[in-house]
Design a protein around this motif. Structure first.
Motif, PDB file in Angstrom:
ATOM      1  N   GLN A  82      98.194  65.658  52.437  1.00 62.72           N
ATOM      2  CA  GLN A  82      99.225  65.395  51.208  1.00 62.72           C
ATOM      3  C   GLN A  82      99.833  64.020  51.714  1.00 62.72           C
ATOM      4  O   GLN A  82     100.138  63.004  50.738  1.00 62.72           O
ATOM      5  CB  GLN A  82     100.279  66.320  51.123  1.00 62.72           C
ATOM      6  N   ALA A  83     100.233  63.782  52.851  1.00 58.78           N
ATOM      7  CA  ALA A  83     100.806  62.507  53.190  1.00 58.78           C
ATOM      8  C   ALA A  83      99.892  61.253  53.043  1.00 58.78           C
ATOM      9  O   ALA A  83     100.343  60.200  52.374  1.00 58.78           O
ATOM     10  CB  ALA A  83     101.224  62.553  54.733  1.00 58.78           C
ATOM     11  N   SER A  84      98.574  61.493  53.429  1.00 58.09           N
ATOM     12  CA  SER A  84      97.550  60.465  53.090  1.00 58.09           C
ATOM     13  C   SER A  84      97.495  60.153  51.517  1.00 58.09           C
ATOM     14  O   SER A  84      97.326  59.187  51.289  1.00 58.09           O
ATOM     15  CB  SER A  84      96.111  60.973  53.711  1.00 58.09           C
ATOM     16  N   ARG A  85      97.513  61.422  50.811  1.00 60.50           N
ATOM     17  CA  ARG A  85      97.431  60.972  49.456  1.00 60.50           C
ATOM     18  C   ARG A  85      98.694  60.322  48.917  1.00 60.50           C
ATOM     19  O   ARG A  85      98.499  59.415  48.004  1.00 60.50           O
ATOM     20  CB  ARG A  85      97.389  62.581  48.614  1.00 60.50           C
ATOM     21  N   VAL A  86      99.666  60.631  49.130  1.00 61.84           N
ATOM     22  CA  VAL A  86     101.023  59.958  48.714  1.00 61.84           C
ATOM     23  C   VAL A  86     101.237  58.394  49.168  1.00 61.84           C
ATOM     24  O   VAL A  86     101.411  57.695  48.367  1.00 61.84           O
ATOM     25  CB  VAL A  86     102.182  60.612  49.472  1.00 61.84           C
ATOM     26  N   ALA A  87     100.662  58.273  50.389  1.00 58.23           N
ATOM     27  CA  ALA A  87     100.413  56.834  50.763  1.00 58.23           C
ATOM     28  C   ALA A  87      99.454  56.093  50.119  1.00 58.23           C
ATOM     29  O   ALA A  87      99.645  55.001  49.617  1.00 58.23           O
ATOM     30  CB  ALA A  87     100.154  56.769  52.357  1.00 58.23           C
ATOM     31  N   ARG A  88      98.280  56.737  49.844  1.00 56.31           N
ATOM     32  CA  ARG A  88      97.333  55.993  48.904  1.00 56.31           C
ATOM     33  C   ARG A  88      97.879  55.615  47.521  1.00 56.31           C
ATOM     34  O   ARG A  88      97.499  54.621  46.999  1.00 56.31           O
ATOM     35  CB  ARG A  88      96.049  56.907  48.754  1.00 56.31           C
ATOM     36  N   GLU A  89      98.587  56.850  46.967  1.00 50.84           N
ATOM     37  CA  GLU A  89      99.086  56.551  45.467  1.00 50.84           C
ATOM     38  C   GLU A  89     100.141  55.390  45.720  1.00 50.84           C
ATOM     39  O   GLU A  89     100.314  54.735  44.586  1.00 50.84           O
ATOM     40  CB  GLU A  89      99.652  57.685  45.072  1.00 50.84           C
ATOM     41  N   HIS A  90     100.898  55.480  46.709  1.00 49.20           N
ATOM     42  CA  HIS A  90     102.143  54.355  46.886  1.00 49.20           C
ATOM     43  C   HIS A  90     101.279  53.000  46.926  1.00 49.20           C
ATOM     44  O   HIS A  90     101.757  51.993  46.183  1.00 49.20           O
ATOM     45  CB  HIS A  90     102.864  54.512  48.194  1.00 49.20           C
ATOM     46  N   ASP A  91     100.375  52.897  47.780  1.00 52.21           N
ATOM     47  CA  ASP A  91      99.469  51.631  47.834  1.00 52.21           C
ATOM     48  C   ASP A  91      98.968  51.106  46.664  1.00 52.21           C
ATOM     49  O   ASP A  91      98.827  49.964  46.093  1.00 52.21           O
ATOM     50  CB  ASP A  91      98.540  51.726  48.775  1.00 52.21           C
ATOM     51  N   GLU A  92      98.375  51.972  45.618  1.00 49.93           N
ATOM     52  CA  GLU A  92      97.725  51.852  44.414  1.00 49.93           C
ATOM     53  C   GLU A  92      98.656  51.197  43.443  1.00 49.93           C
ATOM     54  O   GLU A  92      98.536  50.339  42.881  1.00 49.93           O
ATOM     55  CB  GLU A  92      96.796  53.216  43.784  1.00 49.93           C
ATOM     56  N   ARG A  93      99.893  51.966  43.218  1.00 43.73           N
ATOM     57  CA  ARG A  93     101.157  51.552  42.421  1.00 43.73           C
ATOM     58  C   ARG A  93     101.449  50.103  42.887  1.00 43.73           C
ATOM     59  O   ARG A  93     101.839  49.378  42.207  1.00 43.73           O
ATOM     60  CB  ARG A  93     102.195  52.472  42.544  1.00 43.73           C
ATOM     61  N   GLN A  94     101.661  49.933  44.410  1.00 41.68           N
ATOM     62  CA  GLN A  94     102.109  48.563  44.720  1.00 41.68           C
ATOM     63  C   GLN A  94     101.160  47.427  44.291  1.00 41.68           C
ATOM     64  O   GLN A  94     101.554  46.289  43.815  1.00 41.68           O
ATOM     65  CB  GLN A  94     102.197  48.742  46.207  1.00 41.68           C
ATOM     66  N   GLN A  95      99.846  47.863  44.478  1.00 41.34           N
ATOM     67  CA  GLN A  95      98.956  47.012  44.027  1.00 41.34           C
ATOM     68  C   GLN A  95      98.681  46.555  42.512  1.00 41.34           C
ATOM     69  O   GLN A  95      98.701  45.379  42.188  1.00 41.34           O
ATOM     70  CB  GLN A  95      97.583  47.202  44.553  1.00 41.34           C
ATOM     71  N   GLU A  96      99.017  47.595  41.777  1.00 39.13           N
ATOM     72  CA  GLU A  96      99.283  47.560  40.251  1.00 39.13           C
ATOM     73  C   GLU A  96     100.377  46.611  40.001  1.00 39.13           C
ATOM     74  O   GLU A  96     100.227  45.480  39.050  1.00 39.13           O
ATOM     75  CB  GLU A  96      99.419  48.827  39.580  1.00 39.13           C
TER      76      GLU A  96
END
Length: 276
Positions: A82-96
């Motif tokens: 879950q922590a990895s998924r949250v971090a990945r989604e945060h990175d994707e939103r930041q990149q967007e």
């Protein structure tokens, strides 16, 4: 971590407690057998009964401990996932966010560059300025094409954005093709204009050299700039005419499209932020 690796990790978590149970049971059995072999005068049936009870107790403890450890390991793994998924989604939103902001800045840079070229052509009213500013327009069209490719690569549903960019590209392409086909004849006329202007200014200076200062418009000699008359003709250069005077095609394809594209990208970013 790939699916196979993740599956292998979960299998290992399941197997380890069972291996521990087996090892504990075997050791307990060996210990009791050694005890029985080295003690005389014991009732064999009673001894094996005690061995069975001890084995059951040991196995029960081992199983319960293994199950608890398995549950704890699974819980820890789920938290890590879950922590990895949250971090990945945060990175994707930041990149967007970064991509959208960079794209909006690029759109504004292209629009202001085109507007800058348009104003200078109209202000200078010369073939030389037309040449220089159209070189700027060519570079700006290349930037516009690069932006379109980035939008297409970023999103599968970028069709509405891409269509706006293509419309702006088409407008600049028509303007550039008109420049490509018409510049050389106009530049020849410009050279004749300049030669005649030089002679007219020389004659004017000889005639009015002692004239007292006056308004600039009254002092300037009458010069005939045929090249600019051709460039400013709607019939000879219709694309340039629309461009110089902020015509309907320029207003739609450049001003409106750039504004709509920037707004659409920001709206997309805001809607994704609300969903997140």
């Amino acid at each position: 971590m790939g699916p196979e690796t993740a599956h292998g990790g979960r299998s290992a978590l399941t197997i380890r407690p069972l291996v521990g149970v087996s090892v504990v049971a075997v050791l307990a059995l060996v210990g009791l057998i050694l005890l029985w072999a080295n003690v005389d005068g014991l009732d064999t049936k009673a001894l094996w009964m005690e061995v069975a009870k001890a084995l059951i107790a040991i196995i029960a403890v081992a199983i319960i401990g293994g199950i608890v450890k398995l549950l704890l390991d699974r819980y820890a793994q789920q938290r890590n996932d879950q922590a990895s998924r949250v971090a990945r989604e945060h990175d994707e939103r930041q990149q967007e966010r970064e991509f959208v902001h960079e794209s909006v800045a690029e759109i504004e840079g292209i629009r202001s560059g085109i507007e800058h070229a348009r104003i200078l052509i109209e202000a200078h009213r010369s073939t030389l300025s037309y040449r220089d500013r159209m070189q700027d327009v060519i570079a700006l069209r290349v930037r516009l094409q690069a932006l379109r490719l980035r939008l297409e690569a970023r999103w599968n549903d970028a069709g509405s954005y891409v269509n706006l960019v293509i419309d702006s590209e088409d407008y600049l392409t028509d303007l550039i093709q008109e420049y490509r086909d018409g510049y050389k004849p106009i530049s020849d006329v410009q050279r004749l204009d300049e030669a005649m202007a030089t002679e007219a200014i020389k004659t004017y200076a000889q005639t009015h050299g002692t004239r007292p200062p006056g308004p600039v418009r009254e002092l300037a000699p009458a010069l005939n700039w045929s090249a600019w008359k051709l460039l400013s003709s709607k019939d000879e250069f219709p694309r340039l005419y629309d461009f110089r005077l902020e015509g309907p095609d320029y207003t739609r394809a450049i001003q409106a499209n750039c504004t709509d594209l920037a707004k659409s990208l920001l709206d997309r970013l805001e809607s994704r932020s609300r969903i997140a």
